[in-house]
Design an enzyme around this catalytic site. Structure first.
Site, PDB file in Angstrom:
ATOM      1  N   ASN A 139       0.853  -1.222  -0.051  1.00 41.57           N
ATOM      2  CA  ASN A 139      -0.099   0.028   0.026  1.00 41.57           C
ATOM      3  C   ASN A 139       0.701   1.183  -0.019  1.00 41.57           C
ATOM      4  O   ASN A 139       0.642   2.150  -0.631  1.00 41.57           O
ATOM      5  CB  ASN A 139      -0.938   0.012   1.365  1.00 41.57           C
ATOM      6  CG  ASN A 139      -2.143  -0.990   1.097  1.00 41.57           C
ATOM      7  OD1 ASN A 139      -2.766  -1.081  -0.050  1.00 41.57           O
ATOM      8  ND2 ASN A 139      -2.539  -1.387   1.985  1.00 41.57           N
ATOM      9  N   HIS A 144      -3.224   2.096  -2.601  1.00 39.89           N
ATOM     10  CA  HIS A 144      -4.302   1.377  -2.112  1.00 39.89           C
ATOM     11  C   HIS A 144      -4.900   0.626  -2.971  1.00 39.89           C
ATOM     12  O   HIS A 144      -5.630  -0.635  -3.078  1.00 39.89           O
ATOM     13  CB  HIS A 144      -5.117   2.291  -1.286  1.00 39.89           C
ATOM     14  CG  HIS A 144      -4.686   2.364   0.186  1.00 39.89           C
ATOM     15  ND1 HIS A 144      -4.627   1.569   1.295  1.00 39.89           N
ATOM     16  CD2 HIS A 144      -4.203   3.602   0.706  1.00 39.89           C
ATOM     17  CE1 HIS A 144      -4.192   2.299   2.154  1.00 39.89           C
ATOM     18  NE2 HIS A 144      -3.833   3.568   1.832  1.00 39.89           N
ATOM     19  N   ASP A 148      -5.296  -3.217  -3.160  1.00 39.17           N
ATOM     20  CA  ASP A 148      -6.801  -4.035  -3.455  1.00 39.17           C
ATOM     21  C   ASP A 148      -6.688  -5.016  -4.414  1.00 39.17           C
ATOM     22  O   ASP A 148      -7.189  -6.358  -4.637  1.00 39.17           O
ATOM     23  CB  ASP A 148      -7.837  -2.943  -4.088  1.00 39.17           C
ATOM     24  CG  ASP A 148      -8.581  -2.166  -3.120  1.00 39.17           C
ATOM     25  OD1 ASP A 148      -8.140  -2.553  -1.817  1.00 39.17           O
ATOM     26  OD2 ASP A 148      -8.988  -1.122  -3.254  1.00 39.17           O
ATOM     27  N   GLU A 174      -5.573  -7.684   5.482  1.00 35.99           N
ATOM     28  CA  GLU A 174      -5.100  -8.761   4.721  1.00 35.99           C
ATOM     29  C   GLU A 174      -5.018 -10.110   5.480  1.00 35.99           C
ATOM     30  O   GLU A 174      -4.264 -11.095   5.071  1.00 35.99           O
ATOM     31  CB  GLU A 174      -3.413  -8.381   4.550  1.00 35.99           C
ATOM     32  CG  GLU A 174      -2.644  -8.419   6.010  1.00 35.99           C
ATOM     33  CD  GLU A 174      -2.618  -7.054   6.553  1.00 35.99           C
ATOM     34  OE1 GLU A 174      -1.695  -6.834   7.210  1.00 35.99           O
ATOM     35  OE2 GLU A 174      -3.620  -6.335   6.359  1.00 35.99           O
TER      36      GLU A 174
END
Length: 232
Positions: A139, A144, A148, A174
């Site tokens: 990230n 981000h 994803d 996660e």
């Protein structure tokens, strides 16, 4: 009648049957199928009370005789449309939006009876918690949206490698959970070595760079008193 092999989404129930009546059949159907699984349209008898009984015991709608072809089509179409909407809402409430796996709440609803059955029948069962290694770095480095993508690919690998009876869920962030009924302890090492290899060999391209991800896995098996204890 059982759920096994059901290939229909709507039942049209008349009032006078060879065995019992339509209201009794609606009751039986509703015990087996909820509103998102089966739409029921009733054709009640001539008395006004029977129509209310059908609705009370689970019918979605009713057709008052005599009815036109157009009314028949409209009520059937509306009943199926409502069923699809309920199915969509139920799916949205139980699934993680990003990965489409079961969410944490739905996992407990599905897993608890499986765990109870394993305890009752004294059959083997195991649970694994997966954590993507150094996910924060993904990230921080790539953003981000890239994170994803990693989560979706990771979820796909878990789904592809799992057996048909296994329950896969995203617990949040996660962290993922896998419940495995009917698996012997001696088989777990080979199984999770395969999981780790599949994840490590997955190539993910982020900003024109191929990156690799790895996972840490914690495994627990019976005996335990409840599913929550197994997770801990």
């Amino acid at each position: 009648m059982t759920k096994h092999g059901k290939n229909f989404s709507l039942a049209l129930v008349g009032h006078d049957l060879e065995e019992g009546n339509g209201v009794e059949l609606v009751c039986q159907l509703r015990r087996m199928f909820n509103a998102s699984e089966l739409a029921i349209v009733a054709v009640p008898g001539q008395d006004t009370e029977s129509a209310a009984q059908y609705l009370r015991f689970g019918a979605n709608d009713f057709l008052r005789q005599p009815y036109s072809h157009e009314e028949f089509q409209c009520r059937i179409r509306n009943a199926v449309k409502m069923q699809h909407q309920l199915d969509f809402l139920q799916h949205a409430a139980t699934r993680d939006y990003l990965t489409k796996l079961l969410n944490r709440r739905a996992f407990f609803e599905v897993a608890s009876p499986i765990f109870a059955r394993a305890i009752r029948n004294n059959t083997p069962l195991a649970l694994a918690m997966f954590d993507i290694d150094h996910f924060k770095n993904v990230n921080d480095t790539y953003g981000h949206s890239a994170g994803d993508t990693v989560l979706q690919i990771f979820a796909n690998v878990l789904t592809e490698q799992s057996r048909g009876a296994d329950i896969v869920a995203r617990f949040g962030g996660e962290e993922f959970c896998l419940l495995m009924p009917d698996i012997e302890r001696r088989d777990l090492d080979a199984l999770f070595n395969r999981y780790q290899t599949s994840i490590r060999e997955k190539s993910i391209t982020l900003e024109r760079k191929d990156i690799k991800i790895t996972t840490s896995i914690g495994i627990a098996s019976q005996p335990h008193t409840c599913i929550e204890t197994l997770i801990k």
